[in-house]
Design a protein around this motif. Structure first.
Motif, PDB file in Angstrom:
ATOM      1  N   TYR A  69     -45.264 -15.007   7.866  1.00 43.85           N
ATOM      2  CA  TYR A  69     -46.307 -14.545   8.336  1.00 43.85           C
ATOM      3  C   TYR A  69     -46.037 -13.256   9.495  1.00 43.85           C
ATOM      4  O   TYR A  69     -45.394 -13.871  10.455  1.00 43.85           O
ATOM      5  N   LEU A  70     -46.676 -12.233   9.371  1.00 37.65           N
ATOM      6  CA  LEU A  70     -46.635 -11.202  10.516  1.00 37.65           C
ATOM      7  C   LEU A  70     -47.640 -11.536  11.518  1.00 37.65           C
ATOM      8  O   LEU A  70     -48.841 -11.890  11.139  1.00 37.65           O
ATOM      9  N   PHE A  71     -47.263 -11.622  12.951  1.00 32.19           N
ATOM     10  CA  PHE A  71     -48.386 -12.014  13.794  1.00 32.19           C
ATOM     11  C   PHE A  71     -48.150 -10.683  14.943  1.00 32.19           C
ATOM     12  O   PHE A  71     -47.027 -10.619  15.200  1.00 32.19           O
ATOM     13  N   ASP A  72     -49.106 -10.506  15.623  1.00 29.45           N
ATOM     14  CA  ASP A  72     -49.136  -9.495  16.899  1.00 29.45           C
ATOM     15  C   ASP A  72     -48.459 -10.123  18.215  1.00 29.45           C
ATOM     16  O   ASP A  72     -48.938 -11.443  18.509  1.00 29.45           O
ATOM     17  N   TYR A  73     -47.565  -9.519  19.046  1.00 23.07           N
ATOM     18  CA  TYR A  73     -47.105  -9.895  20.301  1.00 23.07           C
ATOM     19  C   TYR A  73     -47.437  -8.962  21.309  1.00 23.07           C
ATOM     20  O   TYR A  73     -46.864  -7.957  21.055  1.00 23.07           O
ATOM     21  N   GLN A  74     -48.022  -9.243  22.286  1.00 25.96           N
ATOM     22  CA  GLN A  74     -48.278  -8.190  23.375  1.00 25.96           C
ATOM     23  C   GLN A  74     -47.062  -8.150  24.383  1.00 25.96           C
ATOM     24  O   GLN A  74     -46.681  -9.040  24.948  1.00 25.96           O
ATOM     25  N   ILE A  75     -46.477  -6.997  24.405  1.00 27.13           N
ATOM     26  CA  ILE A  75     -45.109  -6.611  25.174  1.00 27.13           C
ATOM     27  C   ILE A  75     -45.589  -6.403  26.556  1.00 27.13           C
ATOM     28  O   ILE A  75     -46.776  -5.996  26.726  1.00 27.13           O
ATOM     29  N   ASP A  76     -44.668  -6.654  27.368  1.00 29.84           N
ATOM     30  CA  ASP A  76     -44.706  -6.327  28.734  1.00 29.84           C
ATOM     31  C   ASP A  76     -44.273  -5.044  28.752  1.00 29.84           C
ATOM     32  O   ASP A  76     -42.824  -4.679  28.679  1.00 29.84           O
ATOM     33  N   THR A  77     -45.008  -4.024  29.183  1.00 29.09           N
ATOM     34  CA  THR A  77     -44.741  -2.503  29.366  1.00 29.09           C
ATOM     35  C   THR A  77     -43.850  -2.257  30.468  1.00 29.09           C
ATOM     36  O   THR A  77     -42.851  -1.725  30.313  1.00 29.09           O
ATOM     37  N   GLN A  78     -43.988  -3.251  31.554  1.00 28.35           N
ATOM     38  CA  GLN A  78     -43.152  -3.006  32.775  1.00 28.35           C
ATOM     39  C   GLN A  78     -41.841  -3.460  32.474  1.00 28.35           C
ATOM     40  O   GLN A  78     -40.913  -2.476  32.808  1.00 28.35           O
ATOM     41  N   SER A  79     -41.430  -4.514  31.933  1.00 30.61           N
ATOM     42  CA  SER A  79     -40.260  -4.922  31.520  1.00 30.61           C
ATOM     43  C   SER A  79     -39.738  -4.323  30.612  1.00 30.61           C
ATOM     44  O   SER A  79     -38.330  -4.051  30.507  1.00 30.61           O
ATOM     45  N   SER A  80     -40.223  -3.421  29.794  1.00 33.57           N
ATOM     46  CA  SER A  80     -39.836  -2.891  28.769  1.00 33.57           C
ATOM     47  C   SER A  80     -39.596  -1.319  28.926  1.00 33.57           C
ATOM     48  O   SER A  80     -38.817  -0.512  28.010  1.00 33.57           O
ATOM     49  N   GLY A  81     -39.821  -1.000  29.939  1.00 28.88           N
ATOM     50  CA  GLY A  81     -39.776   0.415  30.584  1.00 28.88           C
ATOM     51  C   GLY A  81     -40.780   1.528  30.135  1.00 28.88           C
ATOM     52  O   GLY A  81     -40.567   2.763  30.204  1.00 28.88           O
ATOM     53  N   ILE A  82     -41.804   1.011  29.488  1.00 26.44           N
ATOM     54  CA  ILE A  82     -42.645   1.979  28.544  1.00 26.44           C
ATOM     55  C   ILE A  82     -43.767   2.554  29.705  1.00 26.44           C
ATOM     56  O   ILE A  82     -44.214   1.590  30.440  1.00 26.44           O
TER      57      ILE A  82
END
Length: 443
Positions: free
Chosen positions: A321-334
């Protein structure tokens, strides 16, 4: 004169042969000579290019040094491995994983151009491990300094399951409701689309279907008692009886219930405009609920676009199953100031770096995103040749990869669809994320 000399000689002989004790003044040698014990220097360090592995057969680790070092093997294994799962040690000191074992007391010369390259068999079959995500700590027997004698790698074993593609249309005479159910371990909410015949207010239907629970025995509903659900000019009011206290107890359970309510109702906006959600208790507004949530989270929660979601794969009963995961934009540098092209590249990098104990990336490690271009609201993801060979002979898993990319990259601001190209050649045309993710009933 000769007699006098003889007398002196005899006197000296008597003096030195006597038992008279002399107290000689001590001599201070401090500051005269400093002798240092040679210190053995071993600047070997461990290097690998593989820190997050999915279903690996082996791993390659290098002993490297900028200087020439002579080291000696003290065991018939260069490495021992400690294996952890969910921070608990389950195997300690696993050895003899090398394809070629060293000889004991064998001297090895290492320098900048001559590293020790070791291949270790860490296949699931060899280690006898179940599906799951593990932390492998490789300990070198060639390095005495404990500060740099180990290296940690995340390994996920996931026996290939089956993926059922999302649907773009609901069967005739039905409405598709995307319902969010919890996994057995309560580590994720899985969106499941159920197609039903409309017989009442569609928002009320959504809540009732949540209460009915999932078809899969490996998922469960976190929504129980609800007094009423009403729709008024785009605002949905969900009234909860005060007699049911589970929604307000414990941060984990209350958070799952809250997210299940919110995500399920907001997904109804494919049919009706949903502007906001309000929660009441016994038909009265409350200041806090769902374990101390307050403010607009309880009263008039707005239906805003959720950006920077990563769609991962969760396997339940042999099905992905695909599920959504909210990423941490700060740690990912976005950064908000980044162009969409740069944000897309950083978002793809998270596929490689993310560490979840329960979800796996649908994108194989060898798939590389060469570059990203944008035209209007469509972005083109240009991959290397490995994209074409990913999931060989498994069309369902290829579709899972493509749909994961479509769902993920359309969460970038002002992005509606994607094009997948390989080395600059368009392979798909424009792909829009399908409306109905993870259809529950399989025909």
């Amino acid at each position: 004169m000769k007699i006098f000399n003889n007398i002196i000689i005899l006197s000296l002989i008597g003096l030195f042969s006597s038992t008279y004790l002399f107290n000689l003044a001590p001599i201070d040698y401090r500051g005269t000579i400093e002798i240092e014990t040679p210190e053995e220097i071993n600047d070997l360090k461990l290097i690998t290019e593989e820190y997050n592995l999915l279903n690996p057969e082996s791993i390659t680790i290098h002993h490297q040094s900028d200087n020439e070092v002579v080291t000696k093997s003290v065991s018939n294994s260069i490495f021992t491995v400690d294996i952890y799962k969910e921070n608990s040690l389950i195997r300690k000191g696993v050895e003899k994983l090398e394809s070629v074992s060293p000889s004991v007391n064998m001297s090895i010369i290492v320098n900048k151009n001559n590293p020790i390259v070791t291949s270790l068999d860490i296949s699931q079959e060899s280690l006898g491990l179940e599906d799951g995500t593990y932390s492998f700590v490789f300990n070198s027997n060639l390095i005495a300094n404990s500060d740099n004698s180990s290296i940690s790698v995340n390994v996920t074993y996931d026996t290939a399951g089956t993926y059922y593609p999302a649907k773009t249309q609901a069967p005739t005479g039905t409405k598709g409701l995307t319902l969010y159910f919890a996994t057995e371990n309560s580590d994720a909410l899985i969106p499941v689309t159920r197609f039903v015949v409309e017989d009442k207010s569609i928002t009320r239907m959504a809540i009732e279907q949540l209460q009915n629970g999932p078809l899969s025995s490996k998922m469960r509903t976190v929504i129980k008692d609800v007094t009423n659900t009403t729709y008024n000019n785009g605002n949905v009011v969900i009234d909860i009886p005060s007699s049911y206290t589970a929604y307000n107890e414990g941060s984990a359970g209350s958070s799952l219930a809250y997210e299940s309510f919110v995500k399920t109702i907001f997904d109804v906006d494919r049919y009706w405009p949903i502007h906001s959600i309000t929660f009441t208790v016994d038909r009265k507004k409350v200041d806090t609920y769902f374990h101390e949530r307050s403010g607009e989270a309880i009263n008039l929660l707005p239906n805003i676009e959720r950006n920077y979601l990563l769609y991962m794969a969760y396997k339940i009963d042999g099905r992905y199953y695909l599920f959504d995961y909210q990423i941490d934009t700060q740690s990912s540098g976005i950064l908000a100031s980044d162009t969409v092209e740069i944000q897309a590249q950083k978002l793809f990098d998270v596929y490689k770096d993310i560490k979840l104990s329960y979800g796996v990336s649908p994108i194989p490690k060898n798939v590389v995103l060469n570059d990203v271009t944008k035209q209007g609201t469509i972005i083109t993801l240009n991959f290397n040749d490995s994209f074409l060979s990913a999931y060989k002979d498994r069309e369902d898993l290829k579709q899972m990869m493509i749909e994961s990319l479509a769902y993920t990259f359309t969460t970038l601001p002002h992005t509606d669809g994607i094009i997948i190209s390989v080395n600059g050649e368009d392979k798909t045309g424009v792909i829009y994320p399908p409306e109905f993710i993870n259809p529950e009933a399989i025909e």
